[in-house]
Design a protein around this motif. Sequence first.
Motif, PDB file in Angstrom:
ATOM      1  N   LEU A  53       0.833  -1.212   0.000  1.00 34.17           N
ATOM      2  CA  LEU A  53       0.000   0.000   0.000  1.00 34.17           C
ATOM      3  C   LEU A  53       0.866   1.260   0.000  1.00 34.17           C
ATOM      4  N   ARG A  54       1.977   1.217   0.734  1.00 34.52           N
ATOM      5  CA  ARG A  54       2.872   2.383   0.737  1.00 34.52           C
ATOM      6  C   ARG A  54       3.437   2.639  -0.654  1.00 34.52           C
ATOM      7  N   CYS A  55       3.727   1.552  -1.352  1.00 30.86           N
ATOM      8  CA  CYS A  55       4.428   1.649  -2.645  1.00 30.86           C
ATOM      9  C   CYS A  55       3.487   1.275  -3.786  1.00 30.86           C
ATOM     10  N   ARG A  56       2.223   1.659  -3.639  1.00 30.25           N
ATOM     11  CA  ARG A  56       1.194   1.172  -4.563  1.00 30.25           C
ATOM     12  C   ARG A  56       1.482   1.532  -6.025  1.00 30.25           C
ATOM     13  N   ARG A  57       1.912   2.764  -6.280  1.00 20.82           N
ATOM     14  CA  ARG A  57       2.135   3.168  -7.679  1.00 20.82           C
ATOM     15  C   ARG A  57       3.340   2.450  -8.272  1.00 20.82           C
ATOM     16  N   SER A  58       4.446   2.444  -7.537  1.00 21.97           N
ATOM     17  CA  SER A  58       5.667   1.861  -8.109  1.00 21.97           C
ATOM     18  C   SER A  58       5.546   0.339  -8.232  1.00 21.97           C
ATOM     19  N   PHE A  59       4.894  -0.313  -7.250  1.00 26.99           N
ATOM     20  CA  PHE A  59       4.746  -1.771  -7.323  1.00 26.99           C
ATOM     21  C   PHE A  59       3.777  -2.154  -8.443  1.00 26.99           C
ATOM     22  N   ALA A  60       2.758  -1.314  -8.680  1.00 23.67           N
ATOM     23  CA  ALA A  60       1.828  -1.607  -9.783  1.00 23.67           C
ATOM     24  C   ALA A  60       2.585  -1.582 -11.108  1.00 23.67           C
ATOM     25  N   ALA A  61       3.505  -0.630 -11.264  1.00 22.85           N
ATOM     26  CA  ALA A  61       4.297  -0.568 -12.507  1.00 22.85           C
ATOM     27  C   ALA A  61       5.201  -1.795 -12.606  1.00 22.85           C
ATOM     28  N   LEU A  62       5.914  -2.089 -11.518  1.00 24.60           N
ATOM     29  CA  LEU A  62       6.848  -3.231 -11.535  1.00 24.60           C
ATOM     30  C   LEU A  62       6.125  -4.563 -11.744  1.00 24.60           C
ATOM     31  N   GLY A  63       4.902  -4.649 -11.176  1.00 22.86           N
ATOM     32  CA  GLY A  63       4.185  -5.924 -11.197  1.00 22.86           C
ATOM     33  C   GLY A  63       3.183  -6.054 -12.324  1.00 22.86           C
ATOM     34  N   GLY A  64       3.092  -5.010 -13.166  1.00 26.49           N
ATOM     35  CA  GLY A  64       2.253  -5.132 -14.365  1.00 26.49           C
ATOM     36  C   GLY A  64       0.777  -4.852 -14.124  1.00 26.49           C
ATOM     37  N   GLY A  65       0.400  -4.221 -13.010  1.00 26.84           N
ATOM     38  CA  GLY A  65      -1.016  -3.852 -12.867  1.00 26.84           C
ATOM     39  C   GLY A  65      -1.389  -3.530 -11.441  1.00 26.84           C
ATOM     40  N   GLU A  66      -2.429  -2.699 -11.287  1.00 30.81           N
ATOM     41  CA  GLU A  66      -2.875  -2.317  -9.947  1.00 30.81           C
ATOM     42  C   GLU A  66      -3.951  -3.291  -9.477  1.00 30.81           C
ATOM     43  N   THR A  67      -3.527  -4.531  -9.259  1.00 28.45           N
ATOM     44  CA  THR A  67      -4.374  -5.580  -8.689  1.00 28.45           C
ATOM     45  C   THR A  67      -3.593  -6.160  -7.516  1.00 28.45           C
ATOM     46  N   GLY A  68      -4.274  -6.975  -6.693  1.00 32.82           N
ATOM     47  CA  GLY A  68      -3.542  -7.618  -5.609  1.00 32.82           C
ATOM     48  C   GLY A  68      -2.333  -8.362  -6.160  1.00 32.82           C
ATOM     49  N   TYR A  69      -2.553  -9.092  -7.248  1.00 29.36           N
ATOM     50  CA  TYR A  69      -1.463  -9.877  -7.848  1.00 29.36           C
ATOM     51  C   TYR A  69      -0.329  -8.956  -8.316  1.00 29.36           C
ATOM     52  N   GLY A  70      -0.686  -7.879  -9.026  1.00 30.57           N
ATOM     53  CA  GLY A  70       0.327  -6.964  -9.549  1.00 30.57           C
ATOM     54  C   GLY A  70       1.124  -6.307  -8.427  1.00 30.57           C
TER      55      GLY A  70
END
Length: 379
Positions: A53-70
């Motif tokens: 949650l803290r890194c929601r934007r950057s992790f969504a980019a790294l993980g390919g999407g703004e989902t729990g999985y991403g």
Amino acid sequence: MTPAARAAAAIGVLDRILDGQVAEVALTNWGRASRYAGSGDRAAVRDIVYDALRCRRSFAALGGGETGYGLVLGWARSSGQEALFSGEGHAPAVPQDAGREPLGLEALDCPEWLGPALSHSLGADFAAVLQAMRQRAPVFLRVNLAKTRREAAIAALAAEGIVARPHPLADSALEVTEGARKVQASEAYGDGLVELQDAASQAVVAMLPLRDGMRVLDLCAGGGGKTLAMAARAKLSLFAHDAEARRMADLPARAKRAGVSVTALARPETAAPFDLVLTDVPCSGSGSWRRDPQGKWALDGDRLAALTVVQAAILDRAAGMVGRGGVIGYATCSLLDAENGAQVAAFLGRHQGWRIEAERSFTPLEGGDGFFGAVLRAP
Ligand SMILES: C[S@@+](CC[C@H](N)C(=O)[O-])C[C@H]1O[C@@H](n2cnc3c(N)ncnc32)[C@H](O)[C@@H]1O
């Protein structure tokens, strides 16, 4: 649970949060439905969820999407744990998306619309502060100086397996370096020797010119964190008020534990004038996004504008309850100038003869949460 199964569980919890559930509720519901999860599993899942949650934007980019999985894939990629995504047993499925490196404000996990205001407020520290906000917050304690001394509190905590050291932000502050999860069940806590309170929050209270015998009102008392911190600094006639009285429900028990007396007032004007009125106003909470990362993404311009209106109204109300030559303490846990320096400047514009006696901003670069404190002296 294996590390991979914990990652899979975090994915499920994050999906619920992205659907609108409050993080704590989603975690509690998962815990209730997962009797097989031990305390270590629960703590690990919680840590992944909050990191994501803290890194929601950057992790969504790294993980390919703004989902729990991403988000969890982004978390895994950022910490060299992508192998957890093996698809075997309870592990999450093998990634199909390579993701991409986050850029600019995305890499700082800064909401796009807030970039200019935060950059204006934080100046040269902007990027460093936003980076610090991507990390977990330390656990801080306030030593109840009315009952004990800092070194004695450290020794009492150590006897119960809790390691703490003095923190330079305040003479009452301890940073817990080991055993943080044991604090609330400890005797030192139960006996009122220590309270959980951020170090910068303590530093803001330490700015107030409190002296024995003063009549002091905490106008936005909430759970009473600052009420009790004030009580520990001088022998005061202490009064507390909150627009939502139920928020003060824990205050009597906390005051008893701390060994102090606080009078709750539904209509504080009836007990005016006061020597000092503390206004720990409702704010964006932008200084405490490490602890409440959902708040970072929930804030919007309308909410921020509404908060600044409420803050100004609370300051004006406080001015009417301060006696001649008395003091308003103004505090926020915000990094935004609109809620801090600009709010104080606007107050001085509306109230002739008042002056600023002290003003200070704190950022996570000093260890504690982002806070702002101002001491305003009445004519
Ligand atoms: C930042 S919190 C206070 C935290 C508390 N001082 C502490 O240290 O634990 C702000 C509080 O202001 C209260 N509040 C909101 N609007 C208010 C108003 N107009 N007058 C008084 N209190 C208000 C909220 O209910 C909330 O409890």
